[in-house]
Design an enzyme around this catalytic site. Structure first.
Site, mmCIF file in Angstrom:
data_model
loop_
_atom_site.group_PDB
_atom_site.id
_atom_site.type_symbol
_atom_site.label_atom_id
_atom_site.label_comp_id
_atom_site.label_asym_id
_atom_site.label_seq_id
_atom_site.Cartn_x
_atom_site.Cartn_y
_atom_site.Cartn_z
ATOM 1 N N LYS A 42 0.681 -1.288 0.111
ATOM 2 C CA LYS A 42 -0.144 -0.032 0.074
ATOM 3 C C LYS A 42 0.922 1.227 -0.086
ATOM 4 O O LYS A 42 0.318 2.442 -0.346
ATOM 5 C CB LYS A 42 -0.957 -0.142 1.175
ATOM 6 N N ARG A 137 -6.444 0.628 17.371
ATOM 7 C CA ARG A 137 -7.010 0.933 16.173
ATOM 8 C C ARG A 137 -7.959 -0.313 15.937
ATOM 9 O O ARG A 137 -8.922 -0.476 16.657
ATOM 10 C CB ARG A 137 -5.978 0.989 15.016
HETATM 11 C C1 LIG Z 1 0.087 -0.825 6.866
HETATM 12 C C2 LIG Z 1 -0.052 -1.919 7.623
HETATM 13 C C3 LIG Z 1 0.996 -2.804 7.744
HETATM 14 C C4 LIG Z 1 2.449 -2.609 7.361
HETATM 15 O O1 LIG Z 1 3.042 -1.637 8.009
HETATM 16 P P1 LIG Z 1 4.435 -1.193 7.789
HETATM 17 O O2 LIG Z 1 4.957 -0.339 9.013
HETATM 18 O O3 LIG Z 1 4.640 -0.697 6.479
HETATM 19 O O4 LIG Z 1 5.418 -2.421 7.698
HETATM 20 C C5 LIG Z 1 0.526 -4.128 8.553
HETATM 21 N N1 LIG Z 1 -0.541 -4.276 8.815
HETATM 22 C C6 LIG Z 1 -1.652 -3.648 8.728
HETATM 23 C C7 LIG Z 1 -2.802 -3.932 9.417
HETATM 24 C C8 LIG Z 1 -1.434 -2.515 8.200
HETATM 25 O O5 LIG Z 1 -2.294 -1.596 8.059
#
Ligand SMILES: *Cc1c(COP(=O)(O)O)cnc(C)c1O
Length: 367
Positions: A42, A137
């Site tokens: 993402k 969250r």
């Molecule tokens: C964005 C996200 C991640 C990845 O996070 P990073 O810090 O980029 O490794 C993992 N799990 C969820 C639920 C996320 O929203």
């Protein structure tokens, strides 16, 4: 997701070989501890050529919070298990079942809808139940409720495959993933496994911020999955925020390039009555006398926050920016610069999410 630009600059150059190296390294780090990696795409808006490297590099799942990216990549022919890592909207359940293989969930009503949709489409969908361990969250807060939901899915919803449990830390509440938090997740998994009388496939212990636990040999055995984005594609947060050595990762996959359009000596303190800037703020200015500065043709519309881009060349300092202009101080720069020259920048995560999604950025690849 390819785009065509009229302009050559600003440009974002992405080194695909370095992407590949970083995934390989991350997958290997995980493998040593029996941890599989979902590559989170993402942060760079699922750019196809980068995603291809994630697949080649051996990550188990491709994960993103935006179903749109999954749909586009699937339509482009990428065949790899896709995981939606934002709790699905009820309104996207149909497409979710159609396009994604796995999703993170915390609402039984959504899961029931996914089950119904699976029946309709004659498909099965894998669900990972999220536990909120304090970051506040997503996820079940009441762990008894989570275990009950798991048992209910296992017994009643045959359209759904209960794939495992997971947690997310360090996002809203800035909570650090610790051995204790991971053990908490493992005991939730064990409780479910006892009740359903089988092992869960996935116990997903978080994101990039959980990597230190692996490297420090503190990750509990039960954790067998992580969802990694930043730690693969930028690898800057852990060195910067945690003092962790990650020199074995490329930290310069992205090169942001912008063109100089003006170069003059000017005062450093604005002249006249100071009101508010173009974003409604009243900034403070330091008077450093007259200094040499340059104006670049790129601005907050491209990267959002100018403290999230870092000049590569020594002696260049970011002074400020507006939507379409970046002002830099070049008084201490030892080389020579002229109008039309291109300057290079490293980028941090917040800048990456905007730059890779901007129609004004010419995205180029090195391979
Ligand atoms: C964005 C996200 C991640 C990845 O996070 P990073 O810090 O980029 O490794 C993992 N799990 C969820 C639920 C996320 O929203």
């Amino acid at each position: 997701m390819e785009r065509n630009q009229v302009y050559q600059y600003p440009a974002l150059e992405i080194n695909l070989n370095k992407v590949y190296d970083n995934i390989k390294t991350m997958v290997e780090i995980g493998r040593e501890k029996d941890i599989e990696i979902a590559g989170v795409i993402k942060g760079f808006n699922g750019l196809t050529r980068v995603v291809n490297k994630f697949v080649e590099g051996g990550c188990k799942h491709l994960a993103t919070s935006r179903l749109d990216q999954i749909i586009q990549l699937k339509d482009e022919g990428i065949q790899h298990p896709f995981m939606l890592i934002r709790i699905p909207m009820l309104s996207e359940v149909k497409k979710l079942v159609q396009y994604a293989d796995i999703s993170l969930n915390s609402e039984l009503s959504v899961i029931e809808r996914i089950h119904e949709e699976c029946k309709r489409q004659n498909k099965r969908h894998k669900v990972i139940l999220m536990a909120d361990l304090g970051d506040l969250r997503e996820g079940f807060w009441d762990k008894g409720e989570l275990v009950e939901a798991a048992c209910y899915i296992e017994k009643k919803l045959d359209g759904i495959e209960l794939y495992g449990v997971g947690t997310n830390l360090g996002c809203y509440g800035s909570i650090k993933p610790t051995e204790e938090k991971m053990n908490e997740l493992c005991s939730i998994a064990e409780e479910i496994e006892e009740k359903i009388n089988r092992k869960l496939d996935i116990i997903s212990g978080g994101a990039t911020s959980s990597i230190p636990l692996i490297l420090e040999n503190k990750m509990p055995k039960g954790i067998n999955h992580l969802r990694i984005g930043e730690g693969i594609i930028l690898a800057k947060d852990l060195p910067d925020l945690w003092g962790l050595d990650m020199d074995y990762m490329h930290q310069d996959i992205f090169t942001l390039k912008a063109e100089i359009i003006e170069m003059k000596r000017k005062p450093t303190y604005p002249v006249g009555e100071i009101a508010i800037d173009s974003f409604g703020n009243k900034p403070t200015y330091t008077d450093r006398g007259i200094r040499k500065r340059a104006l670049l043709a790129m601005g907050k519309l491209d990267y959002a926050l100018n403290d999230k881009i870092i000049p590569r060349q020594k002696g260049i300092e970011i002074v400020g920016s507006s939507s379409d202009h970046l002002i830099i101080d070049i008084e201490d720069y030892e080389g020579t610069l002229k109008i039309g020259d291109i300057l290079e920048f490293d980028i941090y995560y917040p800048a990456m999410i905007y730059l890779t999604n901007s129609r004004y950025i010419n995205i180029t690849y090195v391979e």
